[in-house]
Design an enzyme around this catalytic site. Structure first.
Site, PDB file in Angstrom:
ATOM      1  N   LYS A 274      -7.424  -1.848   8.377  1.00  0.00           N
ATOM      2  CA  LYS A 274      -8.171  -0.950   7.280  1.00  0.00           C
ATOM      3  C   LYS A 274      -8.409   0.515   8.075  1.00  0.00           C
ATOM      4  O   LYS A 274      -8.624   0.318   9.232  1.00  0.00           O
ATOM      5  CB  LYS A 274      -9.398  -1.539   6.755  1.00  0.00           C
ATOM      6  N   ARG A 348      -7.441 -13.938  -1.145  1.00  0.00           N
ATOM      7  CA  ARG A 348      -6.502 -14.889  -2.132  1.00  0.00           C
ATOM      8  C   ARG A 348      -5.926 -16.218  -1.483  1.00  0.00           C
ATOM      9  O   ARG A 348      -5.744 -17.077  -1.676  1.00  0.00           O
ATOM     10  CB  ARG A 348      -5.438 -14.337  -2.955  1.00  0.00           C
TER      11      ARG A 348
HETATM   12 ZN   LIG Z   1      -9.127  -7.735   2.863  1.00  0.00          ZN
END
Ligand SMILES: [Zn+2]
Length: 499
Positions: A274, A348
């Site tokens: 990120k 997920r």
């Molecule tokens: Zn993530």
């Protein structure tokens, strides 16, 4: 008590019947009166200090509509804060107004507070909102300072004819919400997956819940490859799935509920790292698990007459030489193979195996909570969260619980044809798509592959987990959204009416 758990102190709450005309004037430092706006003057005339109140009301009303007025203490009672409100259909509007009122009240630093309404048809609903706002607003968040702030409010007196039972869920949902917010606000070097598990195990011991931990070794045996792919880059091997189990005292249980939570203690994004802005708040990526535990706490405090298992996927999503990479093919615990697309779609992955594991016990209902997709925030902003279910007939109840609790959720489609977007040439399913379009819906369709069709399942994508300025009655950026919704939903769910 474990250092990562919230302090067990909160204001002492008492409930007092309304008996006399000047009932609202208690011996508290501050009485907060919620007064029906349209009958404000008539109502003020009935109070002991009406000349002063009317004079102040008239003075303020020369400037425009009066929202609130304040009267200092006299020799018989403490200060009075009058808030003028309308009967409301919306719980959210009540909670929001209550938060604003509490902010004003808190600026007076009261030690003891009385809450009362005057002329409001929905009196108990307003008291519920006011009590929720007072509790949320006076509960301190973790501080690691030389001189930490101390709580000021020691007692809250609620003036109502309904009694304590009416407000049992207000208190329990506060405790659950506070636990969720407190845990989520912990710094990631203190609340890592190891410390988090130990704190939850200590909490379970305190509350009489049993625990079971599936560590890396056990998950390896269970072939939970999706969870393990995410945990692979961790420098330690403490990640795992923690199960907390509550059983009702009565042997006649009415059903079973599984609560699932995403507990990514820090999300770097993995090898698809990120940016610094995107990573800044990623210690809060375990909020889904904190909300699941908070819900368990609230429901067990309310003596829910059904079995509850709380399954928490606890790990970091780190970078490192062992980190899982795009194009890997991973096999989940139910045998489904996944083509990895993006290491930042780790939520997920860990939920896939956690859902599959929980489903083996054949619960009557599964609810999962996860800060799962940016797409859900894009769609709803942070005011509401997204809801998905493999049962169309739950949709109404899901949204009604949102409206009644004030934690509003919005249902998204779960139609099967979305699956073609996740078709993979090499595996059973793709983890996500490259373009992110409708990712909240595709994430739900992905998770659906790990929940057997026979089990009713609700997935809450917590878009409202973090909101600058707070949300509803909650003043902090971390909202703990989900506990109030879940308790409300379960109170009306057919298999599990609470006592
Ligand atoms: Zn993530």
């Amino acid at each position: 008590m474990h250092a990562l758990l919230p302090p067990p102190i909160r204001p002492k709450i008492t409930y007092k019947k309304i008996a006399e005309r000047d009932w609202a004037e208690s011996h508290c430092d501050l009485s907060i009166w919620l007064i029906e706006k349209n009958a404000a003057k008539t109502l003020l005339k009935q109070c002991r200090r009406s000349p002063e109140l009317i004079r102040e009301y008239d003075r303020l009303s020369r400037r425009g509509p009066v929202a609130a007025l304040r009267l200092s203490a006299d020799d018989r009672s403490g200060s009075i804060l009058c808030i003028f409100v309308k009967n409301q259909d919306s719980t959210f509007a009540r909670l929001q107004a209550a938060a604003k009122s509490w902010k004003e009240a808190a600026s007076l630093h009261p030690v003891s507070v009385a809450l009362a309404t005057f002329g409001l048809a929905d009196s108990d609903e307003w008291l519920d909102a006011m009590l929720a706002a007072a509790l949320a607003g006076s509960a301190l968040m973790p501080q690691y300072k030389e001189k930490p702030e101390q709580p000021s409010v020691k007692s809250i007196q609620v003036l109502t004819d309904s009694g304590a039972k009416r407000f049992a869920s207000t208190e329990a949902t506060h405790d659950g919400n506070y636990l969720a917010r407190w845990l989520t606000a912990q710094p990631p070097n203190l609340l890592d997956s190891h410390q988090y598990r130990e704190a939850l195990q200590a909490l379970a011991k305190q509350r009489g819940w049993s625990t079971e931990f599936f560590g890396v070794k056990e998950l390896d045996k269970l072939k939970a490859g999706a969870f393990l792919a995410v945990a692979r880059a961790n420098p330690h091997s403490d990640a795992g799935i923690l199960r907390l189990s509550y059983r009702p005292r009565s042997s006649k249980t009415k059903g079973s509920l599984s609560l699932i939570g995403k507990g990514i203690c820090f999300d770097t994004g993995g090898i698809n790292l990120k940016s610094h802005k995107g990573m800044y708040d990623m210690h809060t990526d375990m909020q889904g698990s904190a909300v699941a535990v908070g819900t368990l706490l609230a429901l067990s405090q309310l003596n829910a007459p059904y079995a509850i298992d709380c399954w928490l996927a606890l790990t970091e999503n780190e970078i490192g030489p062992k980190a899982y990479r795009p194009q890997e093919v991973i096999t989940a615990a139910n045998g489904v193979t996944i083509q990895v697309v993006h290491s930042d779609a780790e939520g997920r992955m860990v939920l896939a195996d956690t859902l599959a594991l929980a489903a083996r016990n054949k619960p009557d209902l599964i609810i999962d909570f996860a800060t799962l997709t940016g797409a859900c925030v894009q769609a709803l902003t942070e005011r509401m969260s997204g809801a998905f279910s493999n049962r169309d007939n739950l949709r109404n109840a899901i949204e009604i619980a949102g409206r009644n609790s004030g934690e509003r959720v919005w249902s998204f489609p779960m139609d099967a044809d979305f699956d073609t977007d996740l078709d993979s040439t090499i595996a059973d399913i793709m983890q996500c798509t490259m373009d992110n379009k409708g990712d909240h819906i595709l994430a739900a369709r992905f998770l659906n592959r790990f929940v057997p069709e026979r089990i009713p399942w609700i997935h809450i994508d917590l878009a409202a987990a973090n909101r600058s300025g707070g949300l509803g009655h909650v003043p902090t950026e971390i909202t703990g959204f989900g506990v109030r919704w879940a308790v409300q939903f379960m109170q009306h769910h057919s298999f599990a009416k609470l006592p």
